[in-house]
Design a protein around this motif. Structure first.
Motif, PDB file in Angstrom:
ATOM      1  N   ARG A   1      37.957   7.169  55.429  1.00 45.68           N
ATOM      2  CA  ARG A   1      38.942   7.589  54.434  1.00 45.68           C
ATOM      3  C   ARG A   1      39.666   6.377  53.855  1.00 45.68           C
ATOM      4  O   ARG A   1      39.886   5.377  54.538  1.00 45.68           O
ATOM      5  CB  ARG A   1      39.970   8.534  55.058  1.00 45.68           C
ATOM      6  CG  ARG A   1      39.397   9.828  55.604  1.00 45.68           C
ATOM      7  CD  ARG A   1      40.512  10.698  56.168  1.00 45.68           C
ATOM      8  NE  ARG A   1      40.002  11.888  56.838  1.00 45.68           N
ATOM      9  CZ  ARG A   1      39.720  13.032  56.223  1.00 45.68           C
ATOM     10  NH1 ARG A   1      39.908  13.137  54.916  1.00 45.68           N
ATOM     11  NH2 ARG A   1      39.264  14.075  56.906  1.00 45.68           N
ATOM     12  N   ASP A   2      40.015   6.496  52.589  1.00 44.41           N
ATOM     13  CA  ASP A   2      40.824   5.483  51.896  1.00 44.41           C
ATOM     14  C   ASP A   2      40.232   4.085  52.101  1.00 44.41           C
ATOM     15  O   ASP A   2      39.105   3.855  51.714  1.00 44.41           O
ATOM     16  CB  ASP A   2      42.283   5.588  52.347  1.00 44.41           C
ATOM     17  CG  ASP A   2      42.894   6.938  51.965  1.00 44.41           C
ATOM     18  OD1 ASP A   2      42.607   7.415  50.840  1.00 44.41           O
ATOM     19  OD2 ASP A   2      43.617   7.531  52.780  1.00 44.41           O
ATOM     20  N   GLY A   3      40.960   3.162  52.739  1.00 44.28           N
ATOM     21  CA  GLY A   3      40.470   1.794  52.849  1.00 44.28           C
ATOM     22  C   GLY A   3      39.187   1.646  53.645  1.00 44.28           C
ATOM     23  O   GLY A   3      38.469   0.651  53.490  1.00 44.28           O
ATOM     24  N   ALA A   4      38.878   2.617  54.489  1.00 40.86           N
ATOM     25  CA  ALA A   4      37.648   2.544  55.283  1.00 40.86           C
ATOM     26  C   ALA A   4      36.450   3.173  54.586  1.00 40.86           C
ATOM     27  O   ALA A   4      35.313   3.017  55.046  1.00 40.86           O
ATOM     28  CB  ALA A   4      37.861   3.231  56.632  1.00 40.86           C
ATOM     29  N   ALA A   5      36.677   3.872  53.476  1.00 40.67           N
ATOM     30  CA  ALA A   5      35.608   4.677  52.869  1.00 40.67           C
ATOM     31  C   ALA A   5      34.402   3.832  52.457  1.00 40.67           C
ATOM     32  O   ALA A   5      33.261   4.136  52.840  1.00 40.67           O
ATOM     33  CB  ALA A   5      36.155   5.447  51.666  1.00 40.67           C
ATOM     34  N   TRP A   6      34.632   2.785  51.674  1.00 40.77           N
ATOM     35  CA  TRP A   6      33.496   2.000  51.177  1.00 40.77           C
ATOM     36  C   TRP A   6      32.859   1.147  52.256  1.00 40.77           C
ATOM     37  O   TRP A   6      31.618   1.089  52.348  1.00 40.77           O
ATOM     38  CB  TRP A   6      33.916   1.154  49.978  1.00 40.77           C
ATOM     39  CG  TRP A   6      34.249   1.994  48.786  1.00 40.77           C
ATOM     40  CD1 TRP A   6      35.479   2.212  48.226  1.00 40.77           C
ATOM     41  CD2 TRP A   6      33.334   2.780  48.007  1.00 40.77           C
ATOM     42  NE1 TRP A   6      35.390   3.072  47.162  1.00 40.77           N
ATOM     43  CE2 TRP A   6      34.090   3.433  46.996  1.00 40.77           C
ATOM     44  CE3 TRP A   6      31.965   2.988  48.057  1.00 40.77           C
ATOM     45  CZ2 TRP A   6      33.505   4.277  46.059  1.00 40.77           C
ATOM     46  CZ3 TRP A   6      31.370   3.837  47.124  1.00 40.77           C
ATOM     47  CH2 TRP A   6      32.138   4.464  46.139  1.00 40.77           C
ATOM     48  N   PRO A   7      33.628   0.479  53.144  1.00 37.27           N
ATOM     49  CA  PRO A   7      32.966  -0.244  54.241  1.00 37.27           C
ATOM     50  C   PRO A   7      32.125   0.667  55.132  1.00 37.27           C
ATOM     51  O   PRO A   7      31.039   0.279  55.571  1.00 37.27           O
ATOM     52  CB  PRO A   7      34.148  -0.858  55.009  1.00 37.27           C
ATOM     53  CG  PRO A   7      35.219  -1.016  53.988  1.00 37.27           C
ATOM     54  CD  PRO A   7      35.076   0.186  53.101  1.00 37.27           C
ATOM     55  N   VAL A   8      32.610   1.882  55.406  1.00 37.21           N
ATOM     56  CA  VAL A   8      31.839   2.790  56.252  1.00 37.21           C
ATOM     57  C   VAL A   8      30.585   3.269  55.519  1.00 37.21           C
ATOM     58  O   VAL A   8      29.528   3.442  56.127  1.00 37.21           O
ATOM     59  CB  VAL A   8      32.700   3.979  56.708  1.00 37.21           C
ATOM     60  CG1 VAL A   8      31.849   5.053  57.387  1.00 37.21           C
ATOM     61  CG2 VAL A   8      33.789   3.500  57.667  1.00 37.21           C
ATOM     62  N   LEU A   9      30.670   3.456  54.205  1.00 31.09           N
ATOM     63  CA  LEU A   9      29.470   3.836  53.466  1.00 31.09           C
ATOM     64  C   LEU A   9      28.406   2.745  53.567  1.00 31.09           C
ATOM     65  O   LEU A   9      27.213   3.040  53.731  1.00 31.09           O
ATOM     66  CB  LEU A   9      29.803   4.123  52.005  1.00 31.09           C
ATOM     67  CG  LEU A   9      28.655   4.729  51.188  1.00 31.09           C
ATOM     68  CD1 LEU A   9      29.148   5.847  50.289  1.00 31.09           C
ATOM     69  CD2 LEU A   9      27.949   3.674  50.350  1.00 31.09           C
ATOM     70  N   ARG A  10      28.824   1.492  53.486  1.00 27.75           N
ATOM     71  CA  ARG A  10      27.866   0.388  53.660  1.00 27.75           C
ATOM     72  C   ARG A  10      27.254   0.424  55.059  1.00 27.75           C
ATOM     73  O   ARG A  10      26.049   0.212  55.236  1.00 27.75           O
ATOM     74  CB  ARG A  10      28.556  -0.954  53.419  1.00 27.75           C
ATOM     75  CG  ARG A  10      29.018  -1.189  51.977  1.00 27.75           C
ATOM     76  CD  ARG A  10      29.607  -2.589  51.831  1.00 27.75           C
ATOM     77  NE  ARG A  10      30.067  -2.839  50.483  1.00 27.75           N
ATOM     78  CZ  ARG A  10      31.317  -2.644  50.061  1.00 27.75           C
ATOM     79  NH1 ARG A  10      32.240  -2.177  50.907  1.00 27.75           N
ATOM     80  NH2 ARG A  10      31.656  -2.901  48.812  1.00 27.75           N
ATOM     81  N   LEU A  11      28.089   0.698  56.069  1.00 27.41           N
ATOM     82  CA  LEU A  11      27.591   0.787  57.437  1.00 27.41           C
ATOM     83  C   LEU A  11      26.593   1.928  57.576  1.00 27.41           C
ATOM     84  O   LEU A  11      25.559   1.788  58.234  1.00 27.41           O
ATOM     85  CB  LEU A  11      28.763   0.985  58.404  1.00 27.41           C
ATOM     86  CG  LEU A  11      28.403   1.165  59.883  1.00 27.41           C
ATOM     87  CD1 LEU A  11      27.703  -0.075  60.421  1.00 27.41           C
ATOM     88  CD2 LEU A  11      29.653   1.478  60.708  1.00 27.41           C
ATOM     89  N   ALA A  12      26.883   3.075  56.950  1.00 26.07           N
ATOM     90  CA  ALA A  12      25.964   4.211  56.998  1.00 26.07           C
ATOM     91  C   ALA A  12      24.612   3.833  56.421  1.00 26.07           C
ATOM     92  O   ALA A  12      23.568   4.224  56.950  1.00 26.07           O
ATOM     93  CB  ALA A  12      26.558   5.395  56.241  1.00 26.07           C
ATOM     94  N   THR A  13      24.623   3.074  55.340  1.00 27.87           N
ATOM     95  CA  THR A  13      23.372   2.633  54.726  1.00 27.87           C
ATOM     96  C   THR A  13      22.570   1.776  55.691  1.00 27.87           C
ATOM     97  O   THR A  13      21.361   1.958  55.864  1.00 27.87           O
ATOM     98  CB  THR A  13      23.659   1.841  53.446  1.00 27.87           C
ATOM     99  OG1 THR A  13      24.411   2.656  52.557  1.00 27.87           O
ATOM    100  CG2 THR A  13      22.369   1.425  52.762  1.00 27.87           C
ATOM    101  N   ARG A  14      23.256   0.829  56.344  1.00 35.19           N
ATOM    102  CA  ARG A  14      22.561  -0.052  57.292  1.00 35.19           C
ATOM    103  C   ARG A  14      22.051   0.708  58.511  1.00 35.19           C
ATOM    104  O   ARG A  14      21.030   0.337  59.094  1.00 35.19           O
ATOM    105  CB  ARG A  14      23.487  -1.181  57.725  1.00 35.19           C
ATOM    106  CG  ARG A  14      23.873  -2.137  56.598  1.00 35.19           C
ATOM    107  CD  ARG A  14      24.472  -3.414  57.142  1.00 35.19           C
ATOM    108  NE  ARG A  14      25.726  -3.180  57.834  1.00 35.19           N
ATOM    109  CZ  ARG A  14      26.930  -3.183  57.247  1.00 35.19           C
ATOM    110  NH1 ARG A  14      27.023  -3.404  55.936  1.00 35.19           N
ATOM    111  NH2 ARG A  14      28.025  -2.985  57.950  1.00 35.19           N
ATOM    112  N   CYS A  15      22.761   1.778  58.894  1.00 35.50           N
ATOM    113  CA  CYS A  15      22.372   2.558  60.071  1.00 35.50           C
ATOM    114  C   CYS A  15      21.324   3.621  59.758  1.00 35.50           C
ATOM    115  O   CYS A  15      20.799   4.266  60.668  1.00 35.50           O
ATOM    116  CB  CYS A  15      23.598   3.241  60.675  1.00 35.50           C
ATOM    117  SG  CYS A  15      24.812   2.130  61.412  1.00 35.50           S
TER     118      CYS A  15
END
Length: 244
Positions: free
Chosen positions: A185-199
């Protein structure tokens, strides 16, 4: 899989990108799907803006989206924000006349297991949400792992990450016997989306989770967020492929 969170807990004061009425939700969903969303998460609300699991609220919203031509899976939340009482949540979902394709069940909330079973019995797939990091303890992941539904094919594990720390998902090794979705959520949204892509996991984006684009500019719509996610997703995948 990229899911768009149309509205979440947002209200009118959060800006013009937040769709409010059923008609606005349908229009936003259609645009988001055209931009690349494969699923739609919508929080049904009463006219006064309160989240609800009432069939008189959930049914018309789902019918509006379907009637407008939204043909991807529709997902609704089934948590304390919509109905604080665990017994009340069971009663509500058992009274639904128009069914979503999936329902979100937070495993940090009481009554998650019987609620998930009730949904599966009605033919509604379950997104079991487990919070990770940010003060969330080990109990929700343990509750999910201890839960043994007979039809795992209708269940997904949805991990809400407080930050894009790979250590937060280390407990999922070996991977659980279900598909996995990661979001922040919020500040974590885009970094976590990148992590999801890598995972290789699914992901969620939309004004329900974040109001800004990766470069910090305010998002004008859910469709703009989905398009940015698709572009970012493709860029990360291309860079990852180049390393192999």
């Amino acid at each position: 899989m990229l899911q768009v969170a149309l509205n979440g807990s947002r209200a009118a004061g959060d800006g013009g990108a937040v769709p409010l009425s059923p008609a606005d939700l349908a229009e936003s969903a259609l645009a988001a799907v055209a931009a690349g969303a494969g699923e739609v998460l919508v929080h049904p609300r009463t006219p006064c803006g309160r989240e609800s699991l009432s069939p008189r609220v959930v049914g018309p919203v789902l019918a509006e989206l379907r009637g407008a031509g939204v043909r991807v899976p529709l997902v609704v939340p089934a948590g304390v924000a919509a109905e604080p009482d665990p017994a009340g949540r069971l009663e509500r979902v058992r009274s639904w006349e128009v069914l979503p394709d999936r329902a979100v069940v937070p495993f940090a909330e009481p009554g998650a297991e019987p609620l998930a079973r009730a949904l599966l019995e009605r033919g509604v797939a379950v997104d079991a949400v487990v919070p990770l990091g940010g003060g969330a303890g080990p109990e929700p992941p343990a509750r999910f792992l201890a839960w043994s539904p007979s039809r795992y094919g209708r269940v997904r594990l949805v991990a809400e990450l407080a930050e894009a720390d790979p250590a937060l998902v280390a407990w999922m090794r070996p991977p659980p016997p279900v598909p996995v979705v990661l979001y922040g959520r919020d500040g974590a949204a885009w970094p976590v989306l990148r992590l999801a892509t890598r995972c290789g996991a699914g992901a969620r984006i939309g004004v329900g989770e974040v109001l800004s684009l990766p470069d910090g500019r305010p998002a004008r719509s859910n469709a703009e967020l989905v398009a940015a996610a698709r572009a970012l997703w493709g860029g990360v995948a291309t860079r990852t492929a180049g390393i192999r």
